[in-house]
Design a protein around this motif. Structure first.
Motif, short mmCIF file in Angstrom:
data_model
loop_
_atom_site.label_atom_id
_atom_site.label_comp_id
_atom_site.label_asym_id
_atom_site.label_seq_id
_atom_site.Cartn_x
_atom_site.Cartn_y
_atom_site.Cartn_z
N GLY A 156 0.53 -1.26 -0.11
CA GLY A 156 0.06 0.07 -0.20
C GLY A 156 0.67 1.40 0.04
O GLY A 156 0.08 1.90 0.03
N THR A 157 1.42 0.96 -0.13
CA THR A 157 3.25 2.55 0.22
C THR A 157 3.82 2.14 -1.54
O THR A 157 4.08 1.18 -1.78
CB THR A 157 3.99 2.43 1.48
OG1 THR A 157 3.09 2.15 2.30
CG2 THR A 157 4.92 3.54 0.81
N TRP A 158 4.00 3.63 -1.84
CA TRP A 158 4.90 3.62 -3.31
C TRP A 158 6.07 4.27 -2.94
O TRP A 158 5.73 5.04 -2.31
CB TRP A 158 3.70 3.45 -4.35
CG TRP A 158 3.13 5.77 -4.37
CD1 TRP A 158 4.06 6.64 -5.11
CD2 TRP A 158 1.86 5.61 -4.04
NE1 TRP A 158 2.86 7.61 -5.17
CE2 TRP A 158 1.97 6.66 -4.12
CE3 TRP A 158 1.16 4.64 -3.67
CZ2 TRP A 158 0.27 7.27 -4.30
CZ3 TRP A 158 0.12 5.46 -3.21
CH2 TRP A 158 -0.36 6.35 -3.84
N LEU A 159 7.12 4.49 -3.76
CA LEU A 159 8.02 4.86 -2.92
C LEU A 159 8.11 5.51 -4.61
O LEU A 159 8.44 5.19 -5.85
CB LEU A 159 9.19 4.25 -2.78
CG LEU A 159 10.65 4.62 -3.20
CD1 LEU A 159 10.66 6.54 -2.11
CD2 LEU A 159 12.29 3.55 -2.93
N ARG A 160 8.81 7.04 -5.06
CA ARG A 160 9.70 7.47 -5.90
C ARG A 160 10.74 8.13 -5.19
O ARG A 160 10.58 8.70 -4.93
CB ARG A 160 8.37 8.54 -6.86
CG ARG A 160 6.89 8.38 -7.06
CD ARG A 160 6.55 9.52 -8.46
NE ARG A 160 6.32 10.24 -7.48
CZ ARG A 160 5.53 10.89 -7.33
NH1 ARG A 160 4.21 10.30 -7.74
NH2 ARG A 160 5.40 11.57 -6.10
N LEU A 161 11.42 7.86 -6.20
CA LEU A 161 12.94 8.50 -6.11
C LEU A 161 13.79 8.96 -7.79
O LEU A 161 14.32 8.50 -8.05
CB LEU A 161 14.47 6.94 -5.35
CG LEU A 161 15.18 7.70 -5.33
CD1 LEU A 161 15.41 8.11 -3.93
CD2 LEU A 161 16.23 5.74 -5.40
N ALA A 162 13.95 10.12 -7.24
CA ALA A 162 14.83 10.81 -8.61
C ALA A 162 15.67 11.53 -7.71
O ALA A 162 16.63 11.26 -7.37
CB ALA A 162 14.03 12.31 -8.41
N ALA A 163 16.74 11.28 -8.69
CA ALA A 163 18.60 10.67 -8.67
C ALA A 163 19.28 11.01 -9.72
O ALA A 163 18.71 11.48 -10.94
CB ALA A 163 18.39 9.14 -8.20
N THR A 164 20.48 11.32 -10.05
CA THR A 164 21.23 11.61 -10.96
C THR A 164 22.39 10.13 -10.83
O THR A 164 22.64 9.95 -9.67
CB THR A 164 22.27 12.46 -11.01
OG1 THR A 164 21.44 14.17 -10.69
CG2 THR A 164 23.15 12.63 -11.62
N ALA A 165 22.36 9.61 -12.01
CA ALA A 165 23.19 8.39 -11.41
C ALA A 165 24.41 8.51 -12.06
O ALA A 165 24.66 9.46 -13.49
CB ALA A 165 22.53 7.48 -13.01
#
Length: 130
Positions: free
Chosen positions: A67-76
């Protein structure tokens, strides 16, 4: 960072988005590690995702569980060290039939400038940066 790592590790599969010219590309991924104090992912240099992250290092990851989602914005940012490759492949022995440290194909990307947002329908969003 540890919380994001544990969430992605428990999911097993997450989805990595990159940019290919002017087109977004999303694919399932499964590697996640912490090496030298940074969250890392692994791919092969022969894959389009490698070229995409090299040309435009801004990525996003999305994962969902319980019931939980994660969005991760990053620089690779590529980590070319053999030690990083070995650490990842030790954590994922099932990949050792296709990848090996120093094989010229194994590629590790550290995720930097990270903004992780945990969301659900039952609680306010919570954002962490690292």
């Amino acid at each position: 960072m540890q919380e994001v790592y544990e969430f992605l590790k428990q999911c097993g599969t997450y989805y990595l988005a990159t940019i290919d010219g002017d087109q977004a590309r999303v694919r399932p991924f499964g590697t996640i590690d912490i090496f030298d104090g940074r969250l890392t992912i692994q791919t092969g240099k022969v894959k389009p995702v490698s070229r995409q992250m090299t040309e435009n290092p801004k990525v996003e990851i999305c994962a969902f569980q319980h019931g939980t989602w994660l969005r991760l914005a990053a620089t690779a940012v590529e980590d070319p060290r053999i030690e990083a490759q070995k650490h990842m492949l030790d954590a994922y022995p099932n990949l050792q039939s296709r990848y090996a440290p120093g094989d010229g194909n194994t590629q590790i990307f550290a995720l930097t400038n990270c903004t992780a947002t945990f969301s659900s329908f039952t609680a306010p969003d919570r954002t962490v940066t690292f």
